[in-house]
Design a protein around this motif. Structure first.
Motif, mmCIF file in Angstrom:
data_model
loop_
_atom_site.group_PDB
_atom_site.id
_atom_site.type_symbol
_atom_site.label_atom_id
_atom_site.label_comp_id
_atom_site.label_asym_id
_atom_site.label_seq_id
_atom_site.Cartn_x
_atom_site.Cartn_y
_atom_site.Cartn_z
ATOM 1 N N HIS A 54 0.797 -1.121 -0.110
ATOM 2 C CA HIS A 54 0.092 0.084 0.105
ATOM 3 C C HIS A 54 0.863 1.167 0.003
ATOM 4 C CE1 HIS A 54 -3.049 3.030 1.211
ATOM 5 N NE2 HIS A 54 -2.281 3.394 2.105
ATOM 6 N N GLN A 111 -3.160 3.384 8.298
ATOM 7 C CA GLN A 111 -3.370 2.167 7.350
ATOM 8 C C GLN A 111 -3.224 0.923 8.313
ATOM 9 O OE1 GLN A 111 -4.270 1.868 4.277
ATOM 10 N NE2 GLN A 111 -4.050 -0.193 3.776
ATOM 11 N N LYS A 130 -3.954 2.946 -2.501
ATOM 12 C CA LYS A 130 -2.517 3.166 -2.735
ATOM 13 C C LYS A 130 -2.292 4.501 -1.827
ATOM 14 C CE LYS A 130 -2.100 5.222 -7.123
ATOM 15 N NZ LYS A 130 -3.687 5.348 -7.520
#
Length: 510
Positions: A299, A367, A311
């Motif tokens: 990512h 994330q 992304k």
């Protein structure tokens, strides 16, 4: 004949309704029992890993952070991730003066008793300032060697301020020293005893020749000014007053605290030298954590359309060296925390490892939280359920096959067990005190834990509801397969949504 047909249809409807009521009752009781059992068990969960090493780490962190305002995260970083030859270089990007960067480094040396070296670099600094002056006797004998005693090549703990002001002559020697723990002195390559080098800078590296040096620092932390609500305490501290709770700091939840923890035995140099090797063989990295780590790297550094919309923009490059060192760092952290395997919450520490700019850590942390909460296993479980539903329909529509029915029942039972286990794991995080593994870790400050819990709860609550819905459907399949007079119309009445999906799949094949 019409009256007779109506009577038969009414009889069939009555029998069907009885079957539906009976199956629904079984399912409701089974699901309610599972949910109640898991929720009650979750309230009794106590996750409190302990070991002699963990107690010494707690005491050492308390000692490092004592009397410093809002520096508990920096103390954890400098100490907890220190005892590993592959994870021991830290850089602190302090964008303002007086943020206790050098103070923490000096305390680290005092704590462990290691040989300490400290130097402030300028644009005019020469290699002699770090690596020692040239030996006059050596020059008389045509030898280009340095007197390294008392300088960086013989230090165990070092602090280099304004490290990005190093020139190329210093950089060449510094890279080898940091990466391989070797120092070239004349025609000899010496092993350096360096365990930890802390670098600090008030500016980010701007030239390409500094990128290699920057990459050598595995742990990175931006040290900010004291927040406004702590300025009063800072003023009291400047005035020489140590009241107003300036003598202690809470490091992680459930670790005890205050003066009692400080009185415990702190870490020794033997702990710093030997912990890493022991941790690598004693701590396992589960597949779930490896999947998270690989997904995180993909990512962060995915460019273009390779990974679609999911992304990072702009991409963050994570070298193979940094990726491998990060995994070993997590092993050391878990071992010092008293555990025998790394968990997903340990990956929150990667906010200090991945990324190149001060705001990159926030993106990395977010994330990790998104990936921990996402639970891709739920989608796989739903696909398995849909496949078992289609298989059950085909068995009920065709001639009776006892062996096939038994095999299908066994697979449905496995799915029920899997969903029950997943529900228990979610309940452990959402019931009682919540998130016991995250709250018990040494390496997350209390504010960081609270922020992580706040981010994880909404998605995990939704995931638990999805698990309960899938569990209800799986229990329905199990009950239908146990019912001797079951038929495909019964399954259609009980699970109409799945039956429509099944019919749509058949139509698509045709």
């Amino acid at each position: 004949m019409a009256v007779k047909a109506d009577a038969q249809a009414e009889q069939l409807d009555t029998a069907m309704l009885r079957l539906i009521a009976g199956v629904s009752k079984q399912v409701d009781e089974a699901v309610a029992a599972t949910v109640f059992s898991n929720n009650e068990a979750a309230k009794r969960v106590i996750f409190s890993p302990d070991s002699d090493l963990r107690q010494r780490v707690v005491a050492s962190i308390q000692k490092l952070a004592k009397g410093l305002l809002e520096r508990d995260v920096e103390a954890c970083s400098k100490l907890g991730l220190f005892p590993a030859p592959v994870t021991d270089k830290m850089q602190t990007n302090g964008h303002s003066a007086g943020t206790a960067k050098s103070e923490l480094s000096a305390r680290l040396s005092s704590l462990c008793g290691g040989t300490y070296f400290e130097r402030l670099l300028t644009r005019f600094s020469v290699p002699e300032e770090l690596f020692g002056p040239l030996s006059m006797k050596g020059l008389e004998n045509d030898l280009y060697v340095r007197q390294i005693n008392g300088y960086l090549p013989t230090a165990e703990v070092a602090f280099v301020d304004e490290i990005f002001k190093a020139n190329s002559a210093i950089l060449n020697a510094l890279l080898t020293l940091l990466n391989e723990r070797l120092f070239d002195n004349g025609n000899q390559r010496l092993h350096a005893p360096l365990l930890c080098l802390v670098g600090a800078s008030n500016e980010m590296p701007e030239s390409e020749e500094l990128d290699a040096l920057y990459d050598r620092f595995l742990i990175r932390r931006t040290v900010s000014q004291v927040s406004n609500n702590q300025l009063y305490k800072l003023a009291r501290l400047a005035a020489g007053r140590n009241d107003h709770a300036l003598t202690g700091v809470t490091i992680a939840n459930g670790n005890g605290g205050g003066s009692e923890a400080v009185q415990q035995q702190v870490l020794s140099m033997d702990d710093f030298r030997g912990t890493a090797t022991t941790a690598y063989s004693a701590v396992d990295v589960p597949d779930s954590v490896i999947d998270l780590l690989t997904g995180l790297r993909n990512h962060l550094q995915a460019a273009g359309e390779e990974w679609g919309p999911d992304k990072c923009e702009p991409p963050m490059y994570v070298s193979d060296r940094r990726f491998m060192k990060a995994i070993r760092m997590l092993q050391v952290a878990a071992y010092a925390d008293g555990r025998d395997q790394v968990n997903e919450y340990d990956c929150l520490m990667l906010e200090h490892v991945f990324g190149n700019r001060p705001d990159d850590g926030v993106k990395v942390r977010q994330q990790v939280l998104d990936m921990v909460a996402a639970d891709p296993g739920l989608q796989q479980a739903e696909l398995v359920l849909l496949g078992l539903f289609g298989r059950t329909c085909r068995l009920l529509e065709g001639p009776e096959d006892a062996a096939e029915l038994a095999a299908a029942s066994a697979e449905v039972a496995q799915l029920v067990d899997l969903l029950s286990s997943r529900h228990a794991a979610l309940a452990a995080n959402l019931e009682g005190n919540g998130f016991p593994e995250l709250r018990a870790t040494l390496w997350q400050a209390e504010a960081s834990v609270a922020a992580a819990v706040q981010a994880l709860v909404p998605q995990m609550t939704e995931n638990r509801k999805k698990v309960e819905d899938l569990l209800r459907e799986a229990q329905t399949l199990a009950a239908v397969l146990r019912t001797p007079s079951a038929s495909a119309p019964l399954l259609e009445r009980l699970l109409p949504k799945r039956f429509k999906q099944y019919q749509k799949g058949i139509s698509a094949k045709v």
